[in-house]
Scaffold this motif. Structure first.
Motif, PDB file in Angstrom:
ATOM      1  N   ILE A 243       1.851  -6.988  -5.354  1.00  0.00           N
ATOM      2  CA  ILE A 243       1.222  -5.929  -6.137  1.00  0.00           C
ATOM      3  C   ILE A 243       1.636  -4.615  -5.499  1.00  0.00           C
ATOM      4  N   ALA A 244       2.199  -3.693  -6.263  1.00  0.00           N
ATOM      5  CA  ALA A 244       2.759  -2.478  -5.688  1.00  0.00           C
ATOM      6  C   ALA A 244       2.092  -1.220  -6.233  1.00  0.00           C
ATOM      7  N   ASP A 245       1.752  -0.344  -5.329  1.00  0.00           N
ATOM      8  CA  ASP A 245       1.206   0.966  -5.672  1.00  0.00           C
ATOM      9  C   ASP A 245       2.332   1.839  -6.233  1.00  0.00           C
ATOM     10  N   ALA A 246       2.077   2.450  -7.403  1.00  0.00           N
ATOM     11  CA  ALA A 246       3.073   3.352  -7.996  1.00  0.00           C
ATOM     12  C   ALA A 246       2.477   4.717  -8.315  1.00  0.00           C
TER      13      ALA A 246
ATOM     14  N   SER B  61      12.799   1.451  -3.728  1.00  0.00           N
ATOM     15  CA  SER B  61      13.583   0.538  -2.891  1.00  0.00           C
ATOM     16  C   SER B  61      12.701  -0.159  -1.872  1.00  0.00           C
ATOM     17  N   ARG B  62      11.677   0.540  -1.385  1.00  0.00           N
ATOM     18  CA  ARG B  62      10.765  -0.082  -0.433  1.00  0.00           C
ATOM     19  C   ARG B  62       9.980  -1.201  -1.098  1.00  0.00           C
ATOM     20  N   MET B  63       9.471  -0.936  -2.304  1.00  0.00           N
ATOM     21  CA  MET B  63       8.688  -1.950  -3.000  1.00  0.00           C
ATOM     22  C   MET B  63       9.557  -3.148  -3.373  1.00  0.00           C
ATOM     23  N   ALA B  64      10.782  -2.882  -3.773  1.00  0.00           N
ATOM     24  CA  ALA B  64      11.698  -3.971  -4.106  1.00  0.00           C
ATOM     25  C   ALA B  64      11.998  -4.812  -2.871  1.00  0.00           C
TER      26      ALA B  64
ATOM     27  N   VAL C 180       8.157   1.556 -14.280  1.00  0.00           N
ATOM     28  CA  VAL C 180       7.882   0.153 -14.605  1.00  0.00           C
ATOM     29  C   VAL C 180       9.172  -0.653 -14.615  1.00  0.00           C
ATOM     30  N   MET C 181      10.187  -0.123 -15.242  1.00  0.00           N
ATOM     31  CA  MET C 181      11.466  -0.838 -15.318  1.00  0.00           C
ATOM     32  C   MET C 181      12.059  -1.045 -13.922  1.00  0.00           C
ATOM     33  N   GLY C 182      11.958  -0.041 -13.077  1.00  0.00           N
ATOM     34  CA  GLY C 182      12.513  -0.143 -11.728  1.00  0.00           C
ATOM     35  C   GLY C 182      11.751  -1.103 -10.848  1.00  0.00           C
ATOM     36  N   TYR C 183      10.425  -1.046 -10.903  1.00  0.00           N
ATOM     37  CA  TYR C 183       9.620  -1.947 -10.089  1.00  0.00           C
ATOM     38  C   TYR C 183       9.789  -3.390 -10.550  1.00  0.00           C
ATOM     39  N   GLU C 184       9.814  -3.606 -11.859  1.00  0.00           N
ATOM     40  CA  GLU C 184       9.971  -4.966 -12.356  1.00  0.00           C
ATOM     41  C   GLU C 184      11.347  -5.517 -11.994  1.00  0.00           C
ATOM     42  N   ALA C 185      12.375  -4.711 -12.137  1.00  0.00           N
ATOM     43  CA  ALA C 185      13.724  -5.157 -11.780  1.00  0.00           C
ATOM     44  C   ALA C 185      13.821  -5.489 -10.296  1.00  0.00           C
ATOM     45  N   GLY C 186      12.997  -4.810  -9.489  1.00  0.00           N
ATOM     46  CA  GLY C 186      13.000  -5.054  -8.051  1.00  0.00           C
ATOM     47  C   GLY C 186      12.276  -6.315  -7.635  1.00  0.00           C
TER      48      GLY C 186
ATOM     49  N   THR D 214       0.804  -1.214   0.000  1.00  0.00           N
ATOM     50  CA  THR D 214       0.000   0.000   0.000  1.00  0.00           C
ATOM     51  C   THR D 214       0.838   1.267   0.000  1.00  0.00           C
ATOM     52  N   GLY D 215       0.466   2.205  -0.857  1.00  0.00           N
ATOM     53  CA  GLY D 215       1.160   3.482  -0.873  1.00  0.00           C
ATOM     54  C   GLY D 215       0.910   4.275   0.393  1.00  0.00           C
ATOM     55  N   TYR D 216      -0.355   4.335   0.827  1.00  0.00           N
ATOM     56  CA  TYR D 216      -0.711   5.083   2.037  1.00  0.00           C
ATOM     57  C   TYR D 216       0.111   4.591   3.222  1.00  0.00           C
ATOM     58  N   GLY D 217       0.078   3.264   3.461  1.00  0.00           N
ATOM     59  CA  GLY D 217       0.765   2.711   4.616  1.00  0.00           C
ATOM     60  C   GLY D 217       2.272   2.801   4.520  1.00  0.00           C
ATOM     61  N   THR D 218       2.808   2.605   3.314  1.00  0.00           N
ATOM     62  CA  THR D 218       4.256   2.660   3.137  1.00  0.00           C
ATOM     63  C   THR D 218       4.777   4.076   3.336  1.00  0.00           C
ATOM     64  N   VAL D 219       4.071   5.049   2.780  1.00  0.00           N
ATOM     65  CA  VAL D 219       4.471   6.448   2.965  1.00  0.00           C
ATOM     66  C   VAL D 219       4.366   6.843   4.437  1.00  0.00           C
ATOM     67  N   ALA D 220       3.292   6.395   5.090  1.00  0.00           N
ATOM     68  CA  ALA D 220       3.107   6.721   6.505  1.00  0.00           C
ATOM     69  C   ALA D 220       4.199   6.112   7.369  1.00  0.00           C
TER      70      ALA D 220
END
Length: 293
Positions: free
Chosen positions: A79-82, A65-68, A96-102, A41-47
């Motif tokens: 599943i990652a919020d972007a 880096s957090r999503m990876a 997309v390239m960064g999230y997939e590589a992660g 979650t973006g909300y929770g990760t940012v918080a």
């Protein structure tokens, strides 16, 4: 690389329930539960990471880096919020390239204006549908594997109405989205209409604690045409409640006696300390082994 199991589950007609994760403790706990996917979650990760609102403050650099780490530290597809893809078309490609590589398996991109806002809060504005469709086309072209799924979210329902939200959902599916996410429908009837009119896998956002959308069971959601249900807030809201109670108990009583908390030994096991201890035992110098004995 993306985990092929999520795409296979959707193709097989399985209904996917994904709990929200927001830090590595929540990720490790959820990873043990046997879910088909986890939702970062973006909300929770940012918080948890920055201690600020999910209002477009966090950047790609803050989040990738957090999503990876979530993906690499879990055995379950993530599943990652972007957010909006963090900018224009070039930013979307880079995201997309960064999230997939992660190691992320599915990426969620929304059609809000920058700065974006949380989907169940007021004041959201959307970009033209055609601009978002181009973002989806760029995202689909940028991925290296077809197992990496594109989730297209529209926030048009709240300000422009359900008809426009459905039109956008259809457009984004045509542009290459693997899953369509109509944010914030306001009744079960609206959700049934979405399920009946959009011929693409659909995601329902079940926001506990006071979201705009009714929370329906997995059985009901599947019967009306949905394929995925995320529970982004269930983790961080539960943790915040327990922390408030525990800290309040400590402040009032001056001790922790009587609290029903996770055992320290269990946390050691969850975090993988046994591997560290085994490593230390294997590589300890003889004199240290004798001292330990």
């Amino acid at each position: 690389m993306a985990d092929p199991r999520l795409k296979a589950a959707l193709k097989a007609g399985d209904f996917v329930v994904a709990p929200g994760i927001f830090d590595m403790i929540s990720a490790r706990v959820a990873d043990r539960m046997g879910f088909a996917a986890l939702y970062a979650t973006g909300y929770g990760t940012v918080a948890s990471h920055l201690g600020v609102p999910d209002a477009g403050i966090a950047t790609y650099t803050d989040m990738v880096s957090r999503m990876a780490r979530f993906a690499q530290g879990s055995t379950t597809p993530v599943i990652a919020d972007a957010d909006t893809g963090y900018g224009g078309l070039l930013n979307v490609r880079h995201t997309v390239m960064g999230y997939e590589a992660g190691g992320v398996t599915a990426i969620q991109i929304e059609d809000q204006e920058v700065p974006k806002k949380c989907g169940h809060t007021p004041g959201r504005r959307v970009i033209p549908a055609e601009e978002m469709a181009l973002k989806i086309e760029v995202a689909a072209e940028a991925r290296r594997s077809d197992d990496f799924l594109i989730i297209a979210r529209t926030d048009a329902r709240t300000t422009l109405g359900l008809d426009e939200a459905i039109r956008r959902g259809k457009l984004y599916a045509k542009a290459g989205a693997d899953i369509v996410f109509i944010e914030s429908p306001e009744s079960e009837e609206e959700m049934r209409r979405i399920g009946g009119e959009i011929d693409a896998p659909l995601l329902a956002n079940n926001v506990d604690g006071g979201g705009r959308t009714p929370i329906l069971s997995a059985e009901t959601l599947k019967s009306i045409g949905y394929n995925v249900a995320i529970y982004p807030a269930i983790g961080f809201l539960s943790v915040a409640k327990v922390l408030e109670e525990a800290y309040g108990h400590l402040r009032q009583r001056g001790d922790s006696h009587g609290l029903d908390i996770y055992p320290f030994s269990g946390m050691n096991e969850l975090m993988g300390f046994q591997e560290v201890w085994d490593f230390d035992a294997k590589w300890a110098r003889p004199e240290r082994k004798q001292a330990a004995e």
